[in-house]
Design an enzyme around this catalytic site. Structure first.
Site, mmCIF file in Angstrom:
data_model
loop_
_atom_site.group_PDB
_atom_site.id
_atom_site.type_symbol
_atom_site.label_atom_id
_atom_site.label_comp_id
_atom_site.label_asym_id
_atom_site.label_seq_id
_atom_site.Cartn_x
_atom_site.Cartn_y
_atom_site.Cartn_z
ATOM 1 N N ASP A 73 0.838 -1.197 0.000
ATOM 2 C CA ASP A 73 0.000 0.000 0.000
ATOM 3 C C ASP A 73 0.878 1.254 0.000
ATOM 4 O OD1 ASP A 73 -2.842 1.140 0.573
ATOM 5 O OD2 ASP A 73 -1.562 2.153 2.042
ATOM 6 N N TYR B 74 3.094 9.640 0.400
ATOM 7 C CA TYR B 74 4.147 8.981 1.193
ATOM 8 C C TYR B 74 5.546 9.238 0.600
ATOM 9 C CZ TYR B 74 0.065 6.346 2.886
ATOM 10 O OH TYR B 74 -1.155 5.979 3.381
ATOM 11 N N LYS C 119 -2.379 6.169 -4.133
ATOM 12 C CA LYS C 119 -3.496 7.075 -3.810
ATOM 13 C C LYS C 119 -3.225 8.488 -4.296
ATOM 14 C CE LYS C 119 -3.709 4.641 0.634
ATOM 15 N NZ LYS C 119 -2.288 4.437 0.980
ATOM 16 N N HIS D 134 -7.425 9.600 -1.528
ATOM 17 C CA HIS D 134 -6.877 9.522 -0.167
ATOM 18 C C HIS D 134 -7.813 10.132 0.884
ATOM 19 C CE1 HIS D 134 -2.576 8.995 1.542
ATOM 20 N NE2 HIS D 134 -3.442 8.797 2.492
HETATM 21 P P1 NDP Z 1 0.396 0.903 11.975
HETATM 22 O O1 NDP Z 1 -0.826 0.774 12.800
HETATM 23 O O2 NDP Z 1 0.678 -0.077 10.916
HETATM 24 O O3 NDP Z 1 1.618 0.989 13.002
HETATM 25 C C1 NDP Z 1 2.903 1.311 12.583
HETATM 26 C C2 NDP Z 1 3.761 1.396 13.841
HETATM 27 O O4 NDP Z 1 3.823 0.106 14.456
HETATM 28 C C3 NDP Z 1 5.174 1.814 13.567
HETATM 29 O O5 NDP Z 1 5.608 2.631 14.649
HETATM 30 C C4 NDP Z 1 5.926 0.476 13.554
HETATM 31 O O6 NDP Z 1 7.265 0.682 13.908
HETATM 32 C C5 NDP Z 1 5.180 -0.296 14.618
HETATM 33 N N1 NDP Z 1 5.193 -1.756 14.439
HETATM 34 C C6 NDP Z 1 4.886 -2.461 13.328
HETATM 35 N N2 NDP Z 1 4.942 -3.791 13.550
HETATM 36 C C7 NDP Z 1 5.323 -3.941 14.839
HETATM 37 C C8 NDP Z 1 5.574 -5.068 15.657
HETATM 38 N N3 NDP Z 1 5.443 -6.308 15.179
HETATM 39 N N4 NDP Z 1 5.952 -4.866 16.943
HETATM 40 C C9 NDP Z 1 6.091 -3.607 17.426
HETATM 41 N N5 NDP Z 1 5.848 -2.487 16.697
HETATM 42 C C10 NDP Z 1 5.478 -2.653 15.415
HETATM 43 O O7 NDP Z 1 0.414 2.404 11.415
HETATM 44 P P2 NDP Z 1 0.203 3.217 10.089
HETATM 45 O O8 NDP Z 1 -0.446 4.484 10.493
HETATM 46 O O9 NDP Z 1 1.458 3.255 9.329
HETATM 47 O O10 NDP Z 1 -0.904 2.412 9.240
HETATM 48 C C11 NDP Z 1 -0.600 1.342 8.388
HETATM 49 C C12 NDP Z 1 -0.716 1.739 6.924
HETATM 50 O O11 NDP Z 1 -2.043 2.153 6.591
HETATM 51 C C13 NDP Z 1 0.136 2.947 6.532
HETATM 52 O O12 NDP Z 1 1.508 2.680 6.518
HETATM 53 C C14 NDP Z 1 -0.494 3.304 5.215
HETATM 54 O O13 NDP Z 1 -0.089 2.401 4.209
HETATM 55 C C15 NDP Z 1 -1.984 3.144 5.568
HETATM 56 N N6 NDP Z 1 -2.571 4.401 6.074
HETATM 57 C C16 NDP Z 1 -3.515 5.039 5.297
HETATM 58 C C17 NDP Z 1 -4.102 6.223 5.688
HETATM 59 C C18 NDP Z 1 -5.126 6.868 4.839
HETATM 60 O O14 NDP Z 1 -5.472 8.039 5.097
HETATM 61 N N7 NDP Z 1 -5.663 6.182 3.849
HETATM 62 C C19 NDP Z 1 -3.732 6.876 6.962
HETATM 63 C C20 NDP Z 1 -2.790 6.114 7.746
HETATM 64 C C21 NDP Z 1 -2.250 4.933 7.299
HETATM 65 P P3 NDP Z 1 8.506 0.385 12.905
HETATM 66 O O15 NDP Z 1 8.153 0.886 11.539
HETATM 67 O O16 NDP Z 1 9.614 1.166 13.545
HETATM 68 O O17 NDP Z 1 8.710 -1.092 12.961
#
Ligand code: NDP
Length: 305
Positions: free
Chosen positions: A47, A52, A77, A108
């Protein structure tokens, strides 16, 4: 490595893997590395988004992987400042990705912003407010109609929406010039914000639902929730696996983001939750005083009211 990820059939007939790699806040090399690690671990769904700023590096990782294109599901998006320029923006995305087509193109947010201002992504007016286009001049309905035209090019296999509330979806579906039901609605979904009513509404219209921020976004606050930790201990897995498996259990598609190889791998290790466990997670927000949105739009307009 191949992984056994369940799929959901979109209203286009295409299959979408229920777990995909999220890539927000994954740029400047991280988008490349995390996509490489994800594809190695068995993810086939990525995604991305113009916002981004990682389409080029995500695309590079995809192309270099050698995985046949038809085995992958790639989303990007269009951001609010581009909503008036759909064809041009889409062409830029596909050029950056270096791909012949995307599997899913999402709007988006359902709000158009002017392209001017000092900030490309959140253009401000002199009074400091965000420069939002008057919907009488250009609205998300106009953008969606332009997105429908992209389907005819063959460079977009499905179109969808993101951050739409029920009223906006109803308005979209009621528009006589809207002939394509969105394939997907991507919204914030996690145990603190299950949005069951919106999920049910989308499903009743044949719109698949994608869960963004499934771990609670930056810092993954969901992973320290007592109920999640308790079920994770019982199942002998990482709490992230429980949050992701819950999204799969409730028939949504889920997009966990990580820039760490071991987490990317771990997040793909699903467990089959029992209905009892699933329902216990459904109730978490009630124990904590009701639903809580963790990703608020910076421009602060009441898009969800
Ligand atoms: P997530 O809920 O996926 O959480 C991401 C966080 O969790 C980061 O800090 C990551 O740290 C941490 N993390 C991931 N896996 C683990 C694990 N196994 N153990 C501990 N910590 C973990 O957040 P997002 O807001 O990024 O949402 C996911 C995706 O959804 C986005 O990346 C994007 O693609 C989409 N999105 C879409 C939006 C929209 O408006 N359409 C808005 C927000 C998100 P680290 O990276 O350091 O591992």
């Amino acid at each position: 490595m191949s992984a056994n990820i369940p799929t959901i059939k979109l209203n286009t007939g295409a299959l979408i893997p229920q777990v995909g790699l999220g890539t927000w806040q994954s740029a400047d090399g991280d988008g490349y590395k995390s996509t490489v690690e994800a594809l190695k671990a068995g993810y086939t769904h990525i995604d991305s988004a113009m916002f981004y700023r990682n389409e080029a590096e995500v695309g590079k990782a995809i192309r270099e992987s050698g995985i046949p294109r038809e085995k992958l599901f790639i989303t990007t998006k269009i951001w609010p400042t581009d909503l008036q320029y759909v064809e041009e923006t889409f062409n830029k995305s596909i050029e950056l990705l270096g791909l012949d087509y995307v599997d899913l193109y999402l709007m988006h947010w359902p709000v158009a912003m002017n392209h001017n201002g000092n900030d490309r992504w959140y253009p401000t007016r002199p009074d400091g407010s965000i420069d939002i286009v008057d919907p009488k001049e250009w609205s998300y309905l106009d953008t969606y109609k332009e997105m429908q035209k992209l389907l005819k090019t063959g460079k977009v296999k499905a179109i969808g929406i993101s951050n739409f509330n029920k009223e906006r979806i109803e308005k979209l579906l009621a528009d006589p010039e809207v002939t394509v039901v969105p394939a997907v609605e991507q919204i914030e979904l996690h145990p603190l914000l299950p949005q069951q009513e919106l999920v049910d509404y989308c499903h009743s219209k044949g719109i698949a639902v994608e869960a963004y921020s499934p771990l609670g976004s930056t810092g993954a606050p969901i992973l320290s929730n007592e109920t999640i930790v308790k079920i994770a201990k019982k199942r002998g897995v990482n709490p992230a696996v429980i949050a992701i498996s819950w999204a799969v259990w409730r028939k949504t598609i889920v997009l966990p983001k990580s820039t760490h190889a071991e987490r990317i791998k771990a997040n793909l290790q699903l467990v089959e939750l029992t209905d009892e466990e699933g329902k216990e997670i459904d109730n978490i927000h009630k124990l904590l005083g009701g639903p809580k949105r963790l990703v608020d739009p910076k421009w602060g307009i009441k898009l969800f009211d």
